[in-house]
Design a protein around this motif. Structure first.
Motif, mmCIF file in Angstrom:
data_model
loop_
_atom_site.group_PDB
_atom_site.id
_atom_site.type_symbol
_atom_site.label_atom_id
_atom_site.label_comp_id
_atom_site.label_asym_id
_atom_site.label_seq_id
_atom_site.Cartn_x
_atom_site.Cartn_y
_atom_site.Cartn_z
ATOM 1 N N TYR A 229 33.563 31.032 44.989
ATOM 2 C CA TYR A 229 33.835 32.102 45.811
ATOM 3 C C TYR A 229 35.027 33.137 45.151
ATOM 4 C CZ TYR A 229 36.990 33.884 49.646
ATOM 5 O OH TYR A 229 37.689 34.460 50.830
ATOM 6 N N VAL A 230 35.821 32.564 44.361
ATOM 7 C CA VAL A 230 36.820 33.529 43.922
ATOM 8 C C VAL A 230 36.129 34.450 42.940
ATOM 9 C CG1 VAL A 230 38.827 33.291 42.095
ATOM 10 C CG2 VAL A 230 38.797 31.707 43.981
ATOM 11 N N ASP A 231 35.273 34.006 41.991
ATOM 12 C CA ASP A 231 34.401 34.552 40.938
ATOM 13 C C ASP A 231 33.744 35.809 41.586
ATOM 14 O OD1 ASP A 231 35.917 33.507 39.043
ATOM 15 O OD2 ASP A 231 34.164 32.135 38.502
ATOM 16 N N GLU A 232 33.029 35.421 42.737
ATOM 17 C CA GLU A 232 31.896 36.347 43.281
ATOM 18 C C GLU A 232 32.558 37.202 44.386
ATOM 19 O OE1 GLU A 232 28.212 34.672 44.103
ATOM 20 O OE2 GLU A 232 28.268 33.443 42.292
ATOM 21 N N GLU A 233 33.676 36.760 44.903
ATOM 22 C CA GLU A 233 34.045 37.761 46.150
ATOM 23 C C GLU A 233 35.541 37.977 46.124
ATOM 24 O OE1 GLU A 233 32.255 36.137 49.833
ATOM 25 O OE2 GLU A 233 33.799 37.161 51.067
ATOM 26 N N LEU A 234 36.447 37.069 46.142
ATOM 27 C CA LEU A 234 37.853 37.228 46.146
ATOM 28 C C LEU A 234 38.434 38.060 44.987
ATOM 29 C CD1 LEU A 234 40.324 36.518 48.053
ATOM 30 C CD2 LEU A 234 40.616 34.633 46.536
ATOM 31 N N VAL A 235 38.034 37.990 44.024
ATOM 32 C CA VAL A 235 38.813 38.835 42.796
ATOM 33 C C VAL A 235 38.322 40.440 43.111
ATOM 34 C CG1 VAL A 235 38.449 39.335 40.510
ATOM 35 C CG2 VAL A 235 38.816 37.107 40.992
ATOM 36 N N LEU A 236 37.100 40.670 43.593
ATOM 37 C CA LEU A 236 36.865 42.046 43.947
ATOM 38 C C LEU A 236 37.544 42.333 45.079
ATOM 39 C CD1 LEU A 236 34.984 44.102 43.041
ATOM 40 C CD2 LEU A 236 33.242 43.374 44.805
ATOM 41 N N ASP A 237 37.738 41.677 45.977
ATOM 42 C CA ASP A 237 38.442 42.046 47.380
ATOM 43 C C ASP A 237 39.948 42.354 47.004
ATOM 44 O OD1 ASP A 237 36.424 41.854 49.062
ATOM 45 O OD2 ASP A 237 36.945 39.804 49.635
ATOM 46 N N LEU A 238 40.466 41.368 46.104
ATOM 47 C CA LEU A 238 41.603 41.660 45.746
ATOM 48 C C LEU A 238 41.933 42.775 44.791
ATOM 49 C CD1 LEU A 238 42.917 37.876 45.129
ATOM 50 C CD2 LEU A 238 43.609 39.427 47.208
ATOM 51 N N THR A 239 41.268 42.998 44.047
ATOM 52 C CA THR A 239 41.506 44.009 42.877
ATOM 53 C C THR A 239 41.334 45.465 43.317
ATOM 54 O OG1 THR A 239 39.457 43.466 41.890
ATOM 55 C CG2 THR A 239 41.301 42.837 40.825
ATOM 56 N N THR A 240 40.327 45.626 44.530
ATOM 57 C CA THR A 240 40.179 46.560 45.116
ATOM 58 C C THR A 240 40.765 46.901 46.510
ATOM 59 O OG1 THR A 240 38.056 45.696 46.573
ATOM 60 C CG2 THR A 240 37.498 46.656 44.379
ATOM 61 N N ASN A 241 41.667 45.890 46.716
ATOM 62 C CA ASN A 241 42.593 46.082 47.840
ATOM 63 C C ASN A 241 41.817 46.137 49.096
ATOM 64 O OD1 ASN A 241 44.684 46.012 49.523
ATOM 65 N ND2 ASN A 241 45.580 48.064 48.776
ATOM 66 N N SER A 316 41.245 24.596 41.126
ATOM 67 C CA SER A 316 40.929 24.287 39.571
ATOM 68 C C SER A 316 42.012 24.998 39.150
ATOM 69 C CB SER A 316 39.785 24.527 39.110
ATOM 70 O OG SER A 316 39.525 25.717 39.044
ATOM 71 N N CYS A 317 42.488 24.505 37.964
ATOM 72 C CA CYS A 317 43.739 25.054 37.051
ATOM 73 C C CYS A 317 43.036 26.441 36.752
ATOM 74 C CB CYS A 317 44.249 24.113 35.998
ATOM 75 S SG CYS A 317 45.208 22.563 36.758
ATOM 76 N N LEU A 318 41.685 26.528 36.356
ATOM 77 C CA LEU A 318 41.326 27.880 35.781
ATOM 78 C C LEU A 318 41.432 28.923 36.980
ATOM 79 C CD1 LEU A 318 39.796 28.493 33.081
ATOM 80 C CD2 LEU A 318 37.690 28.308 34.398
ATOM 81 N N THR A 319 40.845 28.436 38.022
ATOM 82 C CA THR A 319 41.002 29.504 39.034
ATOM 83 C C THR A 319 42.450 29.848 39.644
ATOM 84 O OG1 THR A 319 38.643 28.875 39.946
ATOM 85 C CG2 THR A 319 40.315 29.507 41.590
ATOM 86 N N GLN A 320 43.055 28.776 39.707
ATOM 87 C CA GLN A 320 44.572 29.084 40.038
ATOM 88 C C GLN A 320 45.216 29.987 39.030
ATOM 89 O OE1 GLN A 320 47.809 26.083 39.395
ATOM 90 N NE2 GLN A 320 47.697 26.310 41.676
ATOM 91 N N LYS A 321 44.968 29.870 37.719
ATOM 92 C CA LYS A 321 45.404 30.596 36.487
ATOM 93 C C LYS A 321 44.720 32.244 36.847
ATOM 94 C CE LYS A 321 47.104 31.923 32.310
ATOM 95 N NZ LYS A 321 47.037 33.437 32.724
ATOM 96 N N LYS A 322 43.589 32.236 37.250
ATOM 97 C CA LYS A 322 42.876 33.561 37.410
ATOM 98 C C LYS A 322 43.945 34.326 38.317
ATOM 99 C CE LYS A 322 38.678 32.910 36.469
ATOM 100 N NZ LYS A 322 37.342 32.618 36.957
ATOM 101 N N LEU A 323 43.955 33.652 39.650
ATOM 102 C CA LEU A 323 44.705 34.242 40.799
ATOM 103 C C LEU A 323 46.044 34.507 40.551
ATOM 104 C CD1 LEU A 323 42.917 32.237 43.700
ATOM 105 C CD2 LEU A 323 42.526 34.535 43.111
#
Ligand SMILES: Nc1ncnc2c1ncn2[C@@H]1O[C@H](COP(=O)(O)OS(=O)(=O)O)[C@@H](OP(=O)(O)O)[C@H]1O
Length: 361
Positions: A229-241, A316-323
């Motif tokens: 979910y983070v990779d496919e949706e949330l990162v985009l939502d957050l980086t495009t505000n 996961s620590c990987l996703t946590q770091k990304k966020l």
């Protein structure tokens, strides 16, 4: 503890420093001069900044019969908004507040979902907003003897400008009180994901929820994990505000700080809600001018323990770091903003920095 004496001290201090005798300001409730309601016999007060002080004078359980909160248009609108954040304990806080004698929440009509009593979704649902002020006020008609009329719609966090325009036009802007609870963004996002996931898998819930009126809180697709979910949706939502970027708190708060006096806005910490609910409660009481609860239902820390297939309790620590990388600057911006623009006396100062939750490798 200073918190325990905060409410009373604050009330007395403010009342005298602004020249209000305590007994008289306890009686003064928000009323605007254009209003001409036959049920109200109390003082008519102009819409000046002092009204904010007058409106803090109400005491829980002491809602007098003349305690009507009227807008300039003669309609009843909320004078307290809990505008978020989504998944930051707004339900627990709203239920506590709405259990007090001095408060009143919305009512529902037709087949609106029951949770619309807590969150009326007027300013954030276009189709409801278009129905106009009467549609909103109808939900609060039963609140004509309450000191505090409350709408706790978490998505209002995004709508400062629209809300301020509305209250400016119909009256009540200067006496409006806004509260917002901030939760460490990654755990807030995980909680939001779990909520969407639960709704997505729970067909019974979906069929009960009125599709037309209640905007559903569902995943866009059936993600198998928070990581996905983070990779496919949330990162985009957050980086495009995008409009789903609920955790970019400073962006929303800047707008609130522009449209209201800073003392009208109380920023609260979710961490305090779960670790020290009594102090959290005292802050809210102090802000609203409620006397510390007298045998009434009190705010308790109670996490949602419901389980369902696919629920994730830590990232996961990987996703946590990304966020964490994405939130680093917005969080710093938030702390700087709150330090630069201190709020009402009972707000936490400095605002506590977020603590990141555990993760798994
Ligand atoms: N009383 C109390 N104390 C502490 N924490 C609480 C409390 N009530 C609810 N919660 C946790 O808050 C999360 C739900 O927040 P909201 O009620 O704001 O959700 S919503 O936006 O209205 O859907 C949700 O968080 P997660 O469990 O992490 O999903 C709840 O467990």
């Amino acid at each position: 503890m200073w918190q325990n004496n905060l409410s009373l001290g604050f009330l007395i201090g403010l009342s005298f420093s602004f020249g209000f005798g305590l007994p008289s300001f306890l009686k003064n409730l928000v009323l605007f001069k254009e209003c001409n309601m036959p049920t109200y016999n109390g003082p008519v007060i102009d819409d000046t900044p002092q009204l904010w002080i007058a409106s803090t004078g109400a005491v829980a359980g002491d809602a007098s019969q003349e305690g009507v909160v009227l807008s300039r248009s003669g309609l009843i609108f909320p004078n307290v908004l809990l505008v978020g954040s989504q998944k930051a304990g707004t339900t627990a806080v709203a239920f506590w507040l709405l259990s007090l004698h001095a408060t009143c929440g919305g009512r529902t009509f037709d087949n609106e979902p029951g949770y619309f009593k807590k969150e009326v979704h007027f300013f954030d649902h276009e189709e409801r907003f278009r129905l106009g002020k009467e549609f909103y006020a109808r939900r609060f008609e039963q609140c004509n003897s309450s000191d505090f009329v409350i709408d706790a719609t978490p998505k209002y966090a995004h709508h400062a400008i629209r809300i301020a325009d509305f209250y400016r036009q119909y009256g009540g802007l200067l006496s409006l009180k806004v509260m917002m609870i901030l939760r460490e963004p990654i755990s807030r996002e995980l909680s939001a994901y779990n909520h969407k996931k639960a709704n997505s898998v729970n067909l019974a819930y979906m069929s009960k929820t009125n599709n037309h009126v209640g905007r559903k809180f569902l995943l866009k697709k059936n993600y198998t994990s928070f990581d996905e979910y983070v990779d496919e949706e949330l990162v985009l939502d957050l980086t495009t505000n995008s409009r789903n970027a609920h955790s970019l708190y400073s962006t929303h708060l800047r707008q609130w700080f522009d449209v209201l006096q800073r003392d009208q806005i109380m920023i609260l910490s979710y961490h305090e809600l779960i670790t020290d609910p009594v102090t959290f409660q005292r802050r809210v009481e102090g802000f609203l001018g409620l006397s510390p609860e007298r045998g009434e239902y009190s705010l308790k820390s109670k996490k949602n323990e419901k389980s369902f297939p696919g629920k994730e309790v830590i990232p996961s620590c990987l996703t946590q770091k990304k966020l964490a990388d994405i939130f680093q600057l917005p969080n710093k911006d938030l702390y700087a903003l709150l330090a630069q623009k201190p709020g009402p006396p009972m707000e936490q100062k400095p605002f506590p920095e977020f603590e990141v939750m555990p993760c798994y490798d």
